[in-house]
Design a protein around this motif. Structure first.
Motif, PDB file in Angstrom:
ATOM      1  N   UNK A  15     -77.770  34.321 -35.101  1.00 24.66           N
ATOM      2  CA  UNK A  15     -79.176  34.604 -34.912  1.00 24.66           C
ATOM      3  C   UNK A  15     -79.300  36.094 -35.207  1.00 24.66           C
ATOM      4  N   UNK A  16     -80.335  36.472 -35.933  1.00 24.49           N
ATOM      5  CA  UNK A  16     -80.518  37.874 -36.273  1.00 24.49           C
ATOM      6  C   UNK A  16     -80.917  38.697 -35.061  1.00 24.49           C
ATOM      7  N   UNK A  17     -80.447  39.927 -35.008  1.00 23.36           N
ATOM      8  CA  UNK A  17     -80.777  40.814 -33.892  1.00 23.36           C
ATOM      9  C   UNK A  17     -82.277  41.033 -33.774  1.00 23.36           C
ATOM     10  N   UNK A  20     -86.875  36.724 -32.863  1.00 21.06           N
ATOM     11  CA  UNK A  20     -87.372  36.600 -31.499  1.00 21.06           C
ATOM     12  C   UNK A  20     -86.654  35.448 -30.781  1.00 21.06           C
ATOM     13  N   UNK A  21     -86.787  35.432 -29.481  1.00 18.80           N
ATOM     14  CA  UNK A  21     -86.073  34.468 -28.644  1.00 18.80           C
ATOM     15  C   UNK A  21     -86.556  33.051 -28.888  1.00 18.80           C
ATOM     16  N   UNK A  22     -87.801  32.877 -29.217  1.00 24.30           N
ATOM     17  CA  UNK A  22     -88.306  31.536 -29.524  1.00 24.30           C
ATOM     18  C   UNK A  22     -87.594  30.987 -30.767  1.00 24.30           C
ATOM     19  N   UNK A  23     -87.430  31.797 -31.778  1.00 18.39           N
ATOM     20  CA  UNK A  23     -86.690  31.405 -32.986  1.00 18.39           C
ATOM     21  C   UNK A  23     -85.240  31.084 -32.634  1.00 18.39           C
ATOM     22  N   UNK A  24     -84.637  31.925 -31.806  1.00 20.54           N
ATOM     23  CA  UNK A  24     -83.246  31.715 -31.388  1.00 20.54           C
ATOM     24  C   UNK A  24     -83.098  30.409 -30.609  1.00 20.54           C
ATOM     25  N   UNK A  25     -84.035  30.132 -29.712  1.00 21.06           N
ATOM     26  CA  UNK A  25     -83.981  28.900 -28.927  1.00 21.06           C
ATOM     27  C   UNK A  25     -84.096  27.674 -29.827  1.00 21.06           C
ATOM     28  N   UNK A  26     -84.959  27.753 -30.819  1.00 21.41           N
ATOM     29  CA  UNK A  26     -85.097  26.635 -31.763  1.00 21.41           C
ATOM     30  C   UNK A  26     -83.812  26.439 -32.568  1.00 21.41           C
ATOM     31  N   UNK A  66     -91.649  35.223 -27.600  1.00 21.25           N
ATOM     32  CA  UNK A  66     -92.068  35.533 -28.971  1.00 21.25           C
ATOM     33  C   UNK A  66     -92.021  37.035 -29.248  1.00 21.25           C
ATOM     34  N   UNK A  67     -91.982  37.839 -28.185  1.00 25.17           N
ATOM     35  CA  UNK A  67     -91.966  39.295 -28.354  1.00 25.17           C
ATOM     36  C   UNK A  67     -90.611  39.910 -28.023  1.00 25.17           C
ATOM     37  N   UNK A  68     -89.757  39.159 -27.376  1.00 26.47           N
ATOM     38  CA  UNK A  68     -88.417  39.636 -27.043  1.00 26.47           C
ATOM     39  C   UNK A  68     -87.485  39.243 -28.180  1.00 26.47           C
ATOM     40  N   UNK A  69     -86.660  40.182 -28.641  1.00 32.47           N
ATOM     41  CA  UNK A  69     -85.754  39.883 -29.750  1.00 32.47           C
ATOM     42  C   UNK A  69     -84.322  39.724 -29.247  1.00 32.47           C
ATOM     43  N   UNK A  70     -83.553  38.963 -29.989  1.00 34.35           N
ATOM     44  CA  UNK A  70     -82.174  38.654 -29.599  1.00 34.35           C
ATOM     45  C   UNK A  70     -81.347  39.913 -29.370  1.00 34.35           C
TER      46      UNK A  70
END
Length: 138
Positions: A15-17, A20-26, A66-70
């Motif tokens: 997962x890219x740094x 966002x966390x929503x993308x990572x969760x998906x 959606x605003x917090x990034x990995x």
């Protein structure tokens, strides 16, 4: 004795740094995994993001996924294991750092992930119990 490259799950996806966390969760859901390495734009490993991190450090603290990034959840230097390290070294690293998953690197290149279950299958029974005990203690 088997080495990490023999027992790892190869071709780990990152997962890219900046994702966002929503993308990572998906991505976790789509891949059916509980953890993903966090990779920076420089292709360097920044850490590991787990499903537990998402629940405890983002949702549990009321942060917007959606605003917090990995990359915000990467803690210092990532704990890794070398592709040619043997099961004893993997065992020792997991126990010392109290982790259940390790990115496997060859030089600076991510080549796979190794989970507790992978190591448990590779170790003799007494060592498996020791590893589980070490990881479960506070």
């Amino acid at each position: 004795m088997p080495v990490a490259r023999d027992i790892m799950t190869p071709s780990a996806e990152c997962v890219g740094a900046e994702d966002n966390i929503l993308t990572a969760a998906r991505k976790l859901t789509d891949l059916g995994v509980g953890a993903l390495p966090i990779c920076g734009t420089d292709n360097r490993l920044k850490g590991v993001l787990t499903d537990r991190d998402i629940v405890v450090k983002v949702l549990g603290k009321g942060k917007d996924p959606e605003k917090t990034v990995a990359g915000d959840l990467a803690q210092g230097e990532a704990v890794t294991i070398g592709a040619d390290d043997d099961a004893d070294e993997i065992f020792a690293t997991m126990a010392q750092h109290q982790v259940r998953r390790l990115p496997v690197i060859d030089g600076h290149t991510l080549v796979g992930m190794i989970a507790l279950a992978d190591v448990a299958r590779a170790l003799p029974d007494p060592q498996t119990g020791d590893l589980l005990e070490a990881l479960s203690s506070n």
